[in-house]
Write a protein that holds these residues in place. Structure first.
Motif, PDB file in Angstrom:
ATOM      1  N   GLU A  74     -16.418  -2.885   1.343  1.00 31.07           N
ATOM      2  CA  GLU A  74     -15.697  -2.161   0.293  1.00 31.07           C
ATOM      3  C   GLU A  74     -14.314  -2.767   0.082  1.00 31.07           C
ATOM      4  O   GLU A  74     -13.836  -2.875  -1.065  1.00 31.07           O
ATOM      5  N   ILE A  75     -13.679  -3.172   1.176  1.00 28.98           N
ATOM      6  CA  ILE A  75     -12.356  -3.809   1.085  1.00 28.98           C
ATOM      7  C   ILE A  75     -12.462  -5.136   0.346  1.00 28.98           C
ATOM      8  O   ILE A  75     -11.645  -5.447  -0.529  1.00 28.98           O
ATOM      9  N   ALA A  76     -13.492  -5.925   0.679  1.00 28.29           N
ATOM     10  CA  ALA A  76     -13.680  -7.209   0.011  1.00 28.29           C
ATOM     11  C   ALA A  76     -13.913  -7.025  -1.477  1.00 28.29           C
ATOM     12  O   ALA A  76     -13.358  -7.754  -2.317  1.00 28.29           O
ATOM     13  N   SER A  77     -14.721  -6.043  -1.840  1.00 27.26           N
ATOM     14  CA  SER A  77     -15.015  -5.789  -3.246  1.00 27.26           C
ATOM     15  C   SER A  77     -13.783  -5.299  -4.001  1.00 27.26           C
ATOM     16  O   SER A  77     -13.539  -5.688  -5.151  1.00 27.26           O
ATOM     17  N   ALA A  78     -12.987  -4.448  -3.347  1.00 28.94           N
ATOM     18  CA  ALA A  78     -11.813  -3.870  -4.002  1.00 28.94           C
ATOM     19  C   ALA A  78     -10.705  -4.888  -4.217  1.00 28.94           C
ATOM     20  O   ALA A  78      -9.926  -4.776  -5.170  1.00 28.94           O
ATOM     21  N   THR A  79     -10.612  -5.879  -3.319  1.00 25.46           N
ATOM     22  CA  THR A  79      -9.486  -6.814  -3.378  1.00 25.46           C
ATOM     23  C   THR A  79      -9.844  -8.159  -3.990  1.00 25.46           C
ATOM     24  O   THR A  79      -8.999  -8.785  -4.638  1.00 25.46           O
ATOM     25  N   GLY A  80     -11.062  -8.631  -3.761  1.00 30.54           N
ATOM     26  CA  GLY A  80     -11.438  -9.962  -4.237  1.00 30.54           C
ATOM     27  C   GLY A  80     -10.494 -11.037  -3.747  1.00 30.54           C
ATOM     28  O   GLY A  80     -10.216 -12.028  -4.445  1.00 30.54           O
ATOM     29  N   ALA A  81     -10.018 -10.898  -2.537  1.00 33.98           N
ATOM     30  CA  ALA A  81      -8.962 -11.767  -2.028  1.00 33.98           C
ATOM     31  C   ALA A  81      -9.433 -13.205  -1.843  1.00 33.98           C
ATOM     32  O   ALA A  81     -10.496 -13.463  -1.284  1.00 33.98           O
ATOM     33  N   ARG A  82      -8.609 -14.131  -2.309  1.00 33.76           N
ATOM     34  CA  ARG A  82      -8.838 -15.556  -2.041  1.00 33.76           C
ATOM     35  C   ARG A  82      -8.080 -15.998  -0.798  1.00 33.76           C
ATOM     36  O   ARG A  82      -8.437 -16.996  -0.175  1.00 33.76           O
ATOM     37  N   SER A 307      -4.223   3.340  -2.714  1.00 34.03           N
ATOM     38  CA  SER A 307      -5.454   3.359  -3.516  1.00 34.03           C
ATOM     39  C   SER A 307      -6.674   3.809  -2.712  1.00 34.03           C
ATOM     40  O   SER A 307      -7.613   4.366  -3.280  1.00 34.03           O
ATOM     41  N   HIS A 308      -6.710   3.536  -1.398  1.00 33.75           N
ATOM     42  CA  HIS A 308      -7.834   3.931  -0.553  1.00 33.75           C
ATOM     43  C   HIS A 308      -7.300   4.410   0.797  1.00 33.75           C
ATOM     44  O   HIS A 308      -6.327   3.864   1.318  1.00 33.75           O
ATOM     45  N   TRP A 309      -7.965   5.416   1.336  1.00 33.59           N
ATOM     46  CA  TRP A 309      -7.601   5.975   2.649  1.00 33.59           C
ATOM     47  C   TRP A 309      -8.900   6.265   3.405  1.00 33.59           C
ATOM     48  O   TRP A 309      -9.715   7.059   2.962  1.00 33.59           O
ATOM     49  N   TRP A 310      -9.098   5.565   4.511  1.00 34.93           N
ATOM     50  CA  TRP A 310     -10.307   5.749   5.307  1.00 34.93           C
ATOM     51  C   TRP A 310      -9.928   6.124   6.734  1.00 34.93           C
ATOM     52  O   TRP A 310      -8.918   5.641   7.272  1.00 34.93           O
ATOM     53  N   THR A 311     -10.714   6.965   7.365  1.00 35.06           N
ATOM     54  CA  THR A 311     -10.489   7.311   8.769  1.00 35.06           C
ATOM     55  C   THR A 311     -11.793   7.152   9.536  1.00 35.06           C
ATOM     56  O   THR A 311     -12.881   7.064   8.961  1.00 35.06           O
ATOM     57  N   ALA A 318      -6.244   5.819  10.725  1.00 35.83           N
ATOM     58  CA  ALA A 318      -6.454   5.580   9.298  1.00 35.83           C
ATOM     59  C   ALA A 318      -6.301   4.107   8.968  1.00 35.83           C
ATOM     60  O   ALA A 318      -5.459   3.403   9.541  1.00 35.83           O
ATOM     61  N   LEU A 319      -7.119   3.662   8.068  1.00 37.81           N
ATOM     62  CA  LEU A 319      -6.987   2.341   7.465  1.00 37.81           C
ATOM     63  C   LEU A 319      -6.807   2.581   5.979  1.00 37.81           C
ATOM     64  O   LEU A 319      -7.594   3.315   5.354  1.00 37.81           O
ATOM     65  N   LEU A 320      -5.772   2.000   5.406  1.00 39.69           N
ATOM     66  CA  LEU A 320      -5.487   2.293   4.007  1.00 39.69           C
ATOM     67  C   LEU A 320      -5.216   1.024   3.230  1.00 39.69           C
ATOM     68  O   LEU A 320      -4.767   0.011   3.788  1.00 39.69           O
ATOM     69  N   LEU A 321      -5.509   1.102   1.961  1.00 44.52           N
ATOM     70  CA  LEU A 321      -5.285  -0.011   1.055  1.00 44.52           C
ATOM     71  C   LEU A 321      -4.242   0.432   0.040  1.00 44.52           C
ATOM     72  O   LEU A 321      -4.347   1.515  -0.539  1.00 44.52           O
ATOM     73  N   ALA A 322      -3.226  -0.402  -0.136  1.00 43.56           N
ATOM     74  CA  ALA A 322      -2.152  -0.086  -1.075  1.00 43.56           C
ATOM     75  C   ALA A 322      -1.862  -1.308  -1.934  1.00 43.56           C
ATOM     76  O   ALA A 322      -2.043  -2.454  -1.497  1.00 43.56           O
ATOM     77  N   GLU A 323      -1.396  -1.060  -3.149  1.00 46.48           N
ATOM     78  CA  GLU A 323      -1.094  -2.125  -4.092  1.00 46.48           C
ATOM     79  C   GLU A 323       0.379  -2.075  -4.467  1.00 46.48           C
ATOM     80  O   GLU A 323       0.960  -0.989  -4.574  1.00 46.48           O
ATOM     81  N   PRO A 324       1.003  -3.244  -4.659  1.00 46.62           N
ATOM     82  CA  PRO A 324       2.412  -3.230  -5.062  1.00 46.62           C
ATOM     83  C   PRO A 324       2.574  -2.623  -6.449  1.00 46.62           C
ATOM     84  O   PRO A 324       1.868  -2.989  -7.388  1.00 46.62           O
ATOM     85  N   ALA A 325       3.480  -1.689  -6.544  1.00 48.39           N
ATOM     86  CA  ALA A 325       3.779  -1.093  -7.847  1.00 48.39           C
ATOM     87  C   ALA A 325       4.633  -2.052  -8.655  1.00 48.39           C
ATOM     88  O   ALA A 325       5.064  -3.104  -8.172  1.00 48.39           O
ATOM     89  N   ALA A 326       4.877  -1.686  -9.891  1.00 48.60           N
ATOM     90  CA  ALA A 326       5.735  -2.513 -10.735  1.00 48.60           C
ATOM     91  C   ALA A 326       7.085  -2.686 -10.064  1.00 48.60           C
ATOM     92  O   ALA A 326       7.545  -1.818  -9.317  1.00 48.60           O
ATOM     93  N   ASP A 327       7.724  -3.822 -10.317  1.00 47.59           N
ATOM     94  CA  ASP A 327       9.011  -4.110  -9.681  1.00 47.59           C
ATOM     95  C   ASP A 327       9.969  -2.949  -9.896  1.00 47.59           C
ATOM     96  O   ASP A 327      10.040  -2.363 -10.962  1.00 47.59           O
TER      97      ASP A 327
END
Length: 336
Positions: A74-82, A307-311, A318-327
């Protein structure tokens, strides 16, 4: 294609010696006395910590691993990180779950490990190079308290992983500085994967830092052995008792070393003597525990949107996913 491992240093010659001198002089002349936990981690300290992660009382590693195992795709799909960047990577043991998922997802091109330990980086990096020959693997020796050392030119989107609950080792002043420094490095599409230990039963928390076998006690006392070796000090580790306590007001576990007698310790490299009263303590580590609402608000103040919160199944970690907000104005780098 054969893999390769590049290791760089972002720290000047003599950095660790100078930092150790500064930290010890400040910490042992302060009230209360303190020593930063990063000085646990010489070769022996790193071995002891790996032992700690296997102890029955120390649940965070197992809980976080369980979440990663369940959610890595799910993390890989959500981020598509290179690019996967890991802060405080250590042995990179849990990292393989993320690497495998991102590779299956077909996006990952490079992995960058950042840590204060040259030996840990080299050992883990060479192992990963052999296991993932088609992946670009790099390591950077840096002090995350002063320089995140984010890799230049790494393809995005980037996923920055800060796992193991290490966020809890930063106090209330250091965490905002950390968020601000990281926010300034990330851009649209990048993400932060953060591990956070949660507030729970006090007994469970204290036992996690005071195991029956005494491994954590040896780990705590290892900082004294580091000072003996590096500063010519004459600490007697047996003259100090390992203490783990729950600080209710700060919602954190504190590890301390308590002097079992009045004593004076010589530190020739600093030309100082540290005086200890019987029962006087050195605060060596804090481990802040978090609640979801407060951590989400803290991240928002630092420029990140949760954006995501898993326990895990027991709601311990908890493991969580967060995205940088606008500057946003007012972002500041880590303190020099």
């Amino acid at each position: 294609m054969t893999g390769h491992f590049d290791l760089t240093r972002r720290l000047p010659d003599g950095y660790f010696t100078d930092a150790l001198h500064t930290d010890v002089l400040k910490g042992l002349t302060g009230r209360p006395k303190t020593l930063p936990p990063k000085w646990f981690y010489d070769g022996r300290g790193s071995e002891l910590f790996e032992e700690i992660t296997q102890l029955p009382e120390y649940y965070p590693t197992r809980a976080e691993h369980a979440i990663l195992r369940e959610r890595c795709d799910e993390i890989a799909s959500a981020t598509g990180a290179r690019t996967l960047v890991e802060l405080g990577s250590g042995s990179s043991r849990k990292t393989r779950l993320l690497l495998d998922s991102l590779l299956r997802h077909g996006t990952l091109e490079s992995y960058a490990a950042l840590d204060v330990s040259t030996d840990a980086l080299r050992e883990a990096g060479e192992q990963l190079r052999r296991e993932y020959p088609d992946l670009k693997v790099t390591g950077c020796v840096t002090d995350l308290e002063t320089d995140l050392g984010m890799p230049d030119g790494a393809p995005g989107p980037r996923l920055v992983a800060f796992l193991g609950g290490t966020l809890g080792n930063l106090d209330g002043d250091a965490r905002p500085a950390f968020y601000a420094a990281l926010h300034s490095e990330l851009g649209p599409g990048d993400a932060l994967l953060l591990g956070a230990d949660l507030v729970k039963d006090q007994g469970v928390l204290v036992r996690a830092y005071d195991d029956a076998q005494g491994v954590t006690a040896e780990f705590n006392k290892n900082v004294l052995r580091v000072l003996n070796r590096e500063l010519g000090a004459d600490f007697d580790p047996d003259a100090f008792q390992h203490v783990s306590v729950w600080n209710e007001g700060e919602e954190r576990v504190e590890m301390r070393l308590r002097s079992i007698r009045a004593q004076a310790v010589e530190l020739p490299a600093l030309e100082m003597t540290a005086e200890f009263e019987e029962g006087e303590e050195i605060l060596t580590e804090i481990a802040v525990k978090f609640r979801r609402a407060a951590l989400a608000a803290e991240l928002a103040c630092g420029g990140f949107e949760l954006s995501h919160w898993w326990t895990d199944g027991e709601q311990r970690f908890a493991l969580l996913l967060a995205e940088p907000a606008a500057d946003r104005p007012g972002a500041r780098p880590l303190s020099p």
